[in-house]
Scaffold this motif. Structure first.
Motif, short mmCIF file in Angstrom:
data_model
loop_
_atom_site.label_atom_id
_atom_site.label_comp_id
_atom_site.label_asym_id
_atom_site.label_seq_id
_atom_site.Cartn_x
_atom_site.Cartn_y
_atom_site.Cartn_z
N GLU A 125 0.56 -1.47 -0.20
CA GLU A 125 0.49 -0.14 0.05
C GLU A 125 0.94 1.32 -0.15
OE1 GLU A 125 -2.54 1.80 3.32
OE2 GLU A 125 -3.28 -0.14 2.79
N PHE A 126 1.00 1.76 -0.61
CA PHE A 126 1.64 3.39 -0.91
C PHE A 126 0.74 4.57 -0.77
CE2 PHE A 126 3.64 0.90 -3.33
CZ PHE A 126 4.88 1.09 -3.69
N PRO A 127 0.77 5.12 0.50
CA PRO A 127 -0.17 6.48 1.16
C PRO A 127 0.00 7.80 -0.05
CG PRO A 127 0.82 5.26 3.00
CD PRO A 127 1.64 4.27 1.76
N ASP A 128 -0.38 8.54 0.38
CA ASP A 128 -0.88 10.03 -1.03
C ASP A 128 0.00 11.06 0.16
OD1 ASP A 128 -0.77 8.60 -3.63
OD2 ASP A 128 -2.99 7.83 -2.10
N PHE A 129 0.49 11.19 -0.30
CA PHE A 129 0.28 13.21 0.38
C PHE A 129 -0.69 14.18 -0.45
CE2 PHE A 129 5.02 13.07 2.19
CZ PHE A 129 4.67 13.12 2.72
N THR A 130 -1.50 13.94 0.16
CA THR A 130 -3.01 14.54 -0.48
C THR A 130 -3.07 16.02 -0.37
OG1 THR A 130 -4.05 14.40 1.10
CG2 THR A 130 -4.27 12.61 -0.20
N GLU A 131 -2.37 16.98 0.33
CA GLU A 131 -2.57 18.52 0.49
C GLU A 131 -1.16 19.03 1.43
OE1 GLU A 131 -5.74 19.53 3.41
OE2 GLU A 131 -7.02 18.11 2.00
N PHE A 132 -0.88 19.59 0.89
CA PHE A 132 0.48 20.61 1.02
C PHE A 132 0.55 21.82 1.27
CE2 PHE A 132 2.64 17.51 -1.67
CZ PHE A 132 3.31 16.78 -0.80
N TYR A 133 0.85 22.57 2.70
CA TYR A 133 0.35 23.40 3.47
C TYR A 133 1.97 24.38 3.64
CZ TYR A 133 -3.97 22.02 3.79
OH TYR A 133 -5.28 22.08 4.17
N ILE A 134 2.21 24.77 2.92
CA ILE A 134 3.80 25.99 2.82
C ILE A 134 3.91 27.23 3.13
CG2 ILE A 134 5.47 25.82 1.26
CD1 ILE A 134 4.96 24.63 -1.37
N GLU A 135 4.92 27.20 4.51
CA GLU A 135 4.01 28.49 5.21
C GLU A 135 6.02 28.92 4.43
OE1 GLU A 135 5.44 28.24 9.40
OE2 GLU A 135 3.87 27.01 9.86
N ARG A 136 5.40 30.80 4.53
CA ARG A 136 6.28 31.41 3.80
C ARG A 136 6.79 32.55 5.01
NH1 ARG A 136 3.09 36.72 2.67
NH2 ARG A 136 1.39 35.92 1.32
N PRO A 137 8.12 32.13 4.42
CA PRO A 137 9.31 32.55 5.26
C PRO A 137 9.27 33.88 5.00
CG PRO A 137 10.32 31.90 3.58
CD PRO A 137 8.96 31.20 3.38
#
Length: 524
Positions: free
Chosen positions: A196-208
């Motif tokens: 089974e290969f889990p997925d990253f479905t959402e990314f939240y990228i913080e503005r540095p």
């Protein structure tokens, strides 16, 4: 309930886009309203997902996108003037991957600023479709993205980090050369059923902040068996560091849970020439598994390309670290001036906190060519979470030429194998030779005449013609011995280290060797 409805119900905030006017002019379009965001909220979202039945992706990608082959997919280029933070004087920029080829699950991308997350809308104007054959104008308006890549301000055209496909990601160090990959999680790897290969479905990228050398990325993980929330604090450099925190919530019992999984490639090397039919002497992204046990023992396990799937588990309690390394950095041993295997990064995992009892698992899968990643290593905890549990895990990943932790003892720098016997004497039976070179530690300072002993243990068969002698070319020692196998083809486990005066001089070399069938055991 739709994803956006769920998010909106959880966090109601003013409908104000976070994107600057310059970002909008560059083509970055907000999707929906900003949402209040922090890592605690993401953990709650993962826990809620795990409490509900798994829902696969709602809609497949268009047939034309799914049918892209490697060359046509590579022809799609993200337009540099559309990069996230292109309009700001920051140390980083983000560019997005198009869906296609193997990457067919839509990933939702968010920018986080001032505690709010703004989703980014797909827009075909972001991409130059080149010779891909795709017409951006004909693609669905909500097509979405496959992942993203991170670049630094001093080299915007060179990736430092990329997240693409399932929960895979990879990074470069000072050589700026990609190699092996990591994953968020491994589920049921090397069992007699589909992995089974889990997925990253959402990314939240913080503005540095403008001067920050670290960027923080959050990811939501989902699969039929488990959901999770991840936080990556990424600091690029000669050694690119990632501080990883994960909160895992199983939907069901998992037989083999792999934490901090690493994925690499080994086709041909000095110890395994089964497929040495290429003009290049060696072909691999990594040449060994290194382990620093909780008891302080350093272990080196050279990789190989077996004839059948091979699984090894190295038991430990509170491991101090492990990694897949590319120790051999001599161009002469690869002769590849295209993909430069001598520059491939090593990847070291350093647990934070006490990981308890478990095993470092190594999976080696047969491969015919270098395009297939056939090596997997991960930590398998003895105590696995059950449905309804929360499992919190922290670790540090270091991508670079050398891992941050190094043995004080001498380390293995080469493992070679071949037909045994004594040159000039008739071989009357089959045996297999092992020659292991060690360098570093105190080996170069051992007084002449010191008795250095090769301590060898094997699980079956007989050992003969043992030696340990100085080797000036590596400023160290070479241990050699022959193994005469029994009549079975069962794998033989081997263990070796050098000692003098009752003290260990080297790390521990471990190996697994499969004797050939009796009909193939020619002594000449």
């Amino acid at each position: 309930m739709q994803r956006r409805t769920l998010l909106g119900a959880a966090c109601a905030v003013p409908a104000l886009s976070l994107l600057s006017p310059a970002a909008r002019a560059a083509g970055l379009v907000p999707l929906g309203e900003p949402l209040a965001f922090d890592y605690a909220w993401l953990k709650g979202r993962a826990r809620a997902l795990a409490a509900a039945p798994y829902r696969p992706p709602a809609a497949p990608v268009p047939e034309a996108v799914a049918a892209l082959d490697f060359d046509r997919y590579q022809a799609i280029r993200f337009r540099a003037d559309h990069a996230l933070w292109n309009d700001r004087r920051l140390q980083f920029q983000i560019r997005l991957f198009h869906l296609g080829m193997y990457f067919r699950r839509r990933v939702h991308m968010f920018e986080v600023a001032d505690g709010r997350a703004q989703e980014l809308a797909y827009d075909p104007a972001m991409f130059d479709y080149g010779t891909s054959g795709l017409d951006g104008a004909s693609l669905p308006a909500d097509l979405g993205f496959a992942g993203f890549r991170l670049s630094t301000a001093d080299a915007l055209e060179q990736d430092m980090v990329a997240f693409l496909g399932a929960s895979y990601f990879r990074a470069v160090g000072g050589s700026r050369q990609y190699g092996l990959s990591a994953r968020g999680l491994a589920v049921d790897t090397a069992l007699p059923r589909a992995e089974e290969f889990p997925d990253f479905t959402e990314f939240y990228i913080e503005r540095p902040a403008p001067a920050s050398r670290t960027v923080v990325v959050h990811a939501l993980l989902d699969s039929p068996s488990i959901a999770g929330a991840y936080r990556f604090a990424i600091t690029p450099g000669d050694t690119t560091a990632m501080e990883v925190d994960a909160a895992l919530y199983p939907r069901k019992d998992i037989e083999r849970l792999g934490l901090a999984p690493l994925t690499s490639m080994y086709q041909t090397g000095e110890n395994d020439r089964r497929l040495a039919n290429d003009w290049r002497p060696e072909i691999h992204d990594s040449d060994g598994l290194s382990i620093l046990t909780g008891a302080g023992e350093w272990i080196w396990r050279p990789l190989s390309n077996p004839t059948a799937l091979r699984f090894n588990a190295f038991a430990d309690d509170s491991p101090a670290g492990f990694g897949l390394l590319q120790r051999d950095r001599n161009f002469e041993n690869y002769q590849d001036d295209g993909v430069f295997y001598d520059r491939r990064p090593s990847l070291w995992v350093e647990p934070r906190g006490d990981w308890g009892r478990g095993t470092v698992d190594l999976v080696e899968i047969p491969t015919l060519d270098e395009t297939f990643d056939n090596i997997v290593a991960f930590w398998e905890p003895a105590a696995k979470p059950r449905p309804g549990d929360e499992m919190l895990v922290g670790y540090r990943l270091s991508w670079g030429a050398e891992p941050p932790a190094q043995p004080l003892l001498a380390r293995c720098v080469a493992s070679r194998t071949g037909l045994g016997g004594i040159v000039g004497r008739e071989r009357k039976y089959f045996s297999w030779r092992f020659a292991i070179d060690f360098s570093g530690g105190n080996l170069s300072r051992i007084p002449a005449g010191t008795a250095v002993e090769a301590v060898i243990t094997v699980s079956r068969g007989n050992v003969e013609i043992v030696s340990a002698r100085p080797l000036a070319s590596v400023q160290g020692y070479r241990a050699m011995f022959d193994l005469v196998p029994d009549e079975t083809t069962e794998p033989v486990g081997l263990r070796l280290f050098l000692r003098a005066g009752g003290e260990a001089l080297t790390e521990t070399w471990l190996y697994e060797w499969n004797p050939p069938p009796l009909a193939q055991r020619s002594p000449v």
